[in-house]
Design a protein around this motif. Structure first.
Motif, mmCIF file in Angstrom:
data_model
loop_
_atom_site.group_PDB
_atom_site.id
_atom_site.type_symbol
_atom_site.label_atom_id
_atom_site.label_comp_id
_atom_site.label_asym_id
_atom_site.label_seq_id
_atom_site.Cartn_x
_atom_site.Cartn_y
_atom_site.Cartn_z
ATOM 1 N N VAL A 41 0.849 -1.277 0.135
ATOM 2 C CA VAL A 41 0.051 0.102 0.000
ATOM 3 C C VAL A 41 0.993 1.368 -0.139
ATOM 4 C CG1 VAL A 41 -2.043 1.366 1.243
ATOM 5 C CG2 VAL A 41 -1.652 -1.199 1.251
ATOM 6 N N SER A 42 0.638 2.093 -1.192
ATOM 7 C CA SER A 42 1.440 3.361 -1.173
ATOM 8 C C SER A 42 0.801 4.693 -1.143
ATOM 9 C CB SER A 42 2.432 3.235 -2.286
ATOM 10 O OG SER A 42 1.450 3.131 -3.632
ATOM 11 N N THR A 43 1.318 5.733 -0.522
ATOM 12 C CA THR A 43 0.793 6.904 -0.718
ATOM 13 C C THR A 43 0.971 7.626 -1.980
ATOM 14 O OG1 THR A 43 0.926 7.057 1.657
ATOM 15 C CG2 THR A 43 0.624 9.151 0.775
ATOM 16 N N PHE A 44 -0.016 8.153 -2.469
ATOM 17 C CA PHE A 44 0.121 9.068 -3.574
ATOM 18 C C PHE A 44 1.233 9.928 -3.674
ATOM 19 C CE2 PHE A 44 -4.826 9.095 -3.646
ATOM 20 C CZ PHE A 44 -4.790 7.818 -4.600
ATOM 21 N N ARG A 45 2.082 9.950 -4.680
ATOM 22 C CA ARG A 45 3.434 10.740 -4.712
ATOM 23 C C ARG A 45 3.272 12.006 -5.431
ATOM 24 N NH1 ARG A 45 8.231 7.261 -6.892
ATOM 25 N NH2 ARG A 45 9.315 9.096 -5.994
ATOM 26 N N SER A 46 3.839 13.052 -4.984
ATOM 27 C CA SER A 46 3.946 14.331 -5.551
ATOM 28 C C SER A 46 4.627 14.144 -7.092
ATOM 29 C CB SER A 46 4.667 15.382 -4.870
ATOM 30 O OG SER A 46 5.011 16.545 -5.337
ATOM 31 N N GLU A 47 4.034 14.961 -7.926
ATOM 32 C CA GLU A 47 4.915 15.062 -9.297
ATOM 33 C C GLU A 47 6.397 15.735 -9.122
ATOM 34 O OE1 GLU A 47 3.384 16.526 -13.931
ATOM 35 O OE2 GLU A 47 2.504 17.221 -11.987
ATOM 36 N N ASN A 48 6.658 16.301 -7.874
ATOM 37 C CA ASN A 48 7.928 16.944 -7.656
ATOM 38 C C ASN A 48 8.744 15.912 -7.104
ATOM 39 O OD1 ASN A 48 7.170 19.468 -8.806
ATOM 40 N ND2 ASN A 48 6.096 19.834 -6.736
ATOM 41 N N ALA A 49 8.437 14.836 -6.702
ATOM 42 C CA ALA A 49 9.190 13.831 -5.871
ATOM 43 C C ALA A 49 10.241 13.393 -7.042
ATOM 44 C CB ALA A 49 8.459 12.666 -5.712
ATOM 45 N N GLU A 50 11.721 13.264 -6.552
ATOM 46 C CA GLU A 50 12.591 12.797 -7.429
ATOM 47 C C GLU A 50 13.189 11.393 -6.973
ATOM 48 O OE1 GLU A 50 16.058 15.446 -6.849
ATOM 49 O OE2 GLU A 50 15.056 17.315 -7.353
ATOM 50 N N VAL A 51 12.865 10.557 -7.861
ATOM 51 C CA VAL A 51 13.129 9.169 -7.965
ATOM 52 C C VAL A 51 12.297 8.579 -6.885
ATOM 53 C CG1 VAL A 51 14.975 7.382 -8.055
ATOM 54 C CG2 VAL A 51 15.460 9.737 -8.755
ATOM 55 N N PHE A 52 13.013 7.914 -5.629
ATOM 56 C CA PHE A 52 12.202 7.379 -4.759
ATOM 57 C C PHE A 52 12.116 8.148 -3.450
ATOM 58 C CE2 PHE A 52 14.702 4.096 -7.293
ATOM 59 C CZ PHE A 52 13.725 3.479 -7.503
ATOM 60 N N ASN A 53 12.226 9.420 -3.523
ATOM 61 C CA ASN A 53 12.140 10.407 -2.147
ATOM 62 C C ASN A 53 10.570 10.437 -1.867
ATOM 63 O OD1 ASN A 53 14.938 10.968 -2.289
ATOM 64 N ND2 ASN A 53 14.635 12.673 -3.617
ATOM 65 N N ASN A 54 10.765 10.576 -0.236
ATOM 66 C CA ASN A 54 9.329 10.890 0.200
ATOM 67 C C ASN A 54 8.617 12.303 0.122
ATOM 68 O OD1 ASN A 54 8.911 8.291 1.515
ATOM 69 N ND2 ASN A 54 10.889 8.766 2.706
ATOM 70 N N VAL A 55 7.870 12.199 -1.041
ATOM 71 C CA VAL A 55 7.040 13.792 -1.136
ATOM 72 C C VAL A 55 5.808 13.336 -1.661
ATOM 73 C CG1 VAL A 55 6.922 15.789 -2.282
ATOM 74 C CG2 VAL A 55 9.310 14.934 -1.790
ATOM 75 N N TYR A 56 5.021 13.303 -0.638
ATOM 76 C CA TYR A 56 3.501 13.028 -1.102
ATOM 77 C C TYR A 56 2.478 13.861 -1.783
ATOM 78 C CZ TYR A 56 4.994 9.469 2.054
ATOM 79 O OH TYR A 56 5.813 8.229 2.833
ATOM 80 N N GLY A 57 1.723 13.632 -2.474
ATOM 81 C CA GLY A 57 0.758 14.565 -3.294
ATOM 82 C C GLY A 57 -0.464 13.919 -3.616
ATOM 83 N N ALA A 58 -1.219 14.493 -4.514
ATOM 84 C CA ALA A 58 -2.598 14.130 -4.963
ATOM 85 C C ALA A 58 -2.508 12.781 -6.136
ATOM 86 C CB ALA A 58 -3.459 15.399 -5.441
ATOM 87 N N ILE A 59 -3.758 12.476 -6.247
ATOM 88 C CA ILE A 59 -3.875 11.157 -7.431
ATOM 89 C C ILE A 59 -3.048 11.994 -8.622
ATOM 90 C CG2 ILE A 59 -6.393 11.659 -7.496
ATOM 91 C CD1 ILE A 59 -6.401 8.836 -8.017
ATOM 92 N N GLU A 60 -3.764 13.079 -8.956
ATOM 93 C CA GLU A 60 -3.411 13.873 -9.983
ATOM 94 C C GLU A 60 -2.134 14.006 -10.422
ATOM 95 O OE1 GLU A 60 -7.441 14.817 -8.442
ATOM 96 O OE2 GLU A 60 -5.356 15.164 -7.886
ATOM 97 N N GLU A 61 -1.289 13.867 -9.565
ATOM 98 C CA GLU A 61 0.222 14.057 -9.458
ATOM 99 C C GLU A 61 0.769 12.535 -9.532
ATOM 100 O OE1 GLU A 61 2.177 17.387 -7.054
ATOM 101 O OE2 GLU A 61 0.522 16.598 -5.785
ATOM 102 N N ASP A 62 0.240 11.801 -8.788
ATOM 103 C CA ASP A 62 0.743 10.266 -8.690
ATOM 104 C C ASP A 62 1.010 9.687 -10.034
ATOM 105 O OD1 ASP A 62 1.241 8.082 -6.779
ATOM 106 O OD2 ASP A 62 0.037 7.385 -8.024
ATOM 107 N N VAL A 63 -0.239 10.002 -10.660
ATOM 108 C CA VAL A 63 -0.399 9.274 -11.942
ATOM 109 C C VAL A 63 0.820 9.845 -12.887
ATOM 110 C CG1 VAL A 63 -1.696 10.995 -13.196
ATOM 111 C CG2 VAL A 63 -2.051 8.625 -13.772
ATOM 112 N N ARG A 64 1.135 10.879 -12.751
ATOM 113 C CA ARG A 64 2.461 11.153 -13.595
ATOM 114 C C ARG A 64 3.598 10.712 -13.328
ATOM 115 N NH1 ARG A 64 0.046 13.252 -18.271
ATOM 116 N NH2 ARG A 64 -1.874 14.216 -17.778
ATOM 117 N N ARG A 65 3.851 10.049 -12.040
ATOM 118 C CA ARG A 65 5.226 9.185 -11.639
ATOM 119 C C ARG A 65 5.085 8.138 -12.224
ATOM 120 N NH1 ARG A 65 9.385 11.814 -10.724
ATOM 121 N NH2 ARG A 65 9.939 10.044 -9.686
#
Length: 350
Positions: free
Chosen positions: A108-132
């Motif tokens: 189970v993962s948390t939606f990631r930010s579009e600004n996250a770099e590689v594997f860093n912990n920066v969470y975001g919205a579903i709209e951003e997660d899809v772009r990762r």
């Protein structure tokens, strides 16, 4: 089919995602893992959104039975952990939660930010997660409770057109994670998907990036391939793209002998047929099929009346380096091959 819109800065409506009903996407909810469904129900009950994501959605749409079900949510790892006693937060650079059941682990993962770099912990919205996510066919979100498919990137259209299209810009996709080249080949073969031209060309330009891939990750990828039921065609494509030289260099070099390569592929085709009948997850058995012809035909031990076990074991470990399977799996594979050598000699098969 419904369209989900968002509002632009100028106040105009902008298409954000397509929402497909169960009649439109055709996923039978009965094919969803019951424990994954339990996780989603509990997360929703806690006030969070949650979806099945990634390869499981792709495989469900292709009419296949997924081996793994991953869940994505807007709950943080700590919030997820509080909902599930049978869970553990893992990872440092990118934290996620493993929920344990008696015969499986669901990630189970948390939606990631579009600004996250590689594997860093920066969470975001579903709209951003899809772009990762790597490819459009792996970027769809399925809710088995409401039985709707959420598609921000035309992934369903690509899947139905049998097209593998990257979402991450080509100048970043493989520098961020070189293993994506192997996965692109795997998705292409197992899903009958055609890589778009720019993706194929980028793989050919980026082959050498695999040289720095950690052995542990390469080991996991090789076993996923060997246990996929498509080992022979995947490895053939990895050879064609010159990627296999970084997976198992010494076997790749040996398989440049076309006659030997043909024998290895015959053995892998037998393994693939057996995987279609029985889902044998023993790594030792997969290794036995992969290394069979090397031991019998290429190694110095194949012609001996009695194979010296420790020497042969060391040789197999050497030939598959940098792959690092557990010693017990290599030992069991060797035992299997030693015991069946007489049948191999008699019939050319194990």
């Amino acid at each position: 089919m419904r369209i989900r819109y968002t509002t632009a800065k100028n106040g105009s409506a902008v298409k954000q995602a397509v929402v497909y009903s169960k009649e439109e996407h055709g996923i039978p909810v009965a094919d969803v893992d019951v424990d994954a469904l339990k996780i989603i129900r509990r997360l929703r009950g806690g006030g969070y959104t949650a979806y099945i994501v990634g390869g499981a959605v792709r495989d469900l749409l292709l009419g296949k039975k997924p081996k793994d079900f991953d869940v994505a949510t807007d709950a943080s790892p700590n919030q997820i952990r509080k909902l599930f006693r049978n869970s553990r937060v893992i990872g440092r650079r990118f934290r996620l939660v493993h929920v344990f059941f008696h015969d499986k682990i669901i990630e189970v993962s948390t939606f990631r930010s579009e600004n996250a770099e590689v594997f860093n912990n920066v969470y975001g919205a579903i709209e951003e997660d899809v772009r990762r996510r790597d490819f459009s066919v792996n970027a769809m979100f399925y809710c088995p409770v409401d039985q709707v498919l959420l598609d921000y990137v035309d992934g369903l259209r690509d899947l139905r057109a049998r097209k593998l299209r990257p979402l991450i810009p080509l100048d970043r996709i493989f520098t961020e994670d070189s293993v994506r080249m192997i996965r692109a080949v795997k998705y292409s073969v197992t899903g009958g998907l055609r890589m778009v031209g720019p993706l194929r060309r980028q793989i050919r330009r980026s082959v050498d990036l695999l040289a720095s891939c950690p052995p542990s990750r390469m080991t996991e990828e090789l076993f996923k391939i060997l246990q996929s039921g498509y080992a022979s065609p995947i490895i053939a494509e990895l050879q064609r793209y010159r990627l296999f030289q970084y997976v198992v260099p010494r076997m790749d070099a040996a398989m440049r002998d076309k006659a030997f390569s043909a024998l290895v592929h015959e053995r892998l085709q037998t393994l693939d047929r057996q995987k279609q009948i029985e889902d044998d997850q023993r790594r030792s058995r997969a290794l036995a099929y992969f290394l069979c012809d090397y031991l019998y035909l290429k190694s110095e031990f194949g012609a001996m009346d009695r194979i010296p076990f420790q020497d042969a074991f060391a040789d197999l470990k050497h030939v598959i380096a940098p792959i690092t399977p557990a010693n017990k799996d290599v030992q069991k594979a060797l035992v299997f091959l030693v015991r069946r050598r007489k049948w191999y000699r008699a019939e050319g098969t194990i």
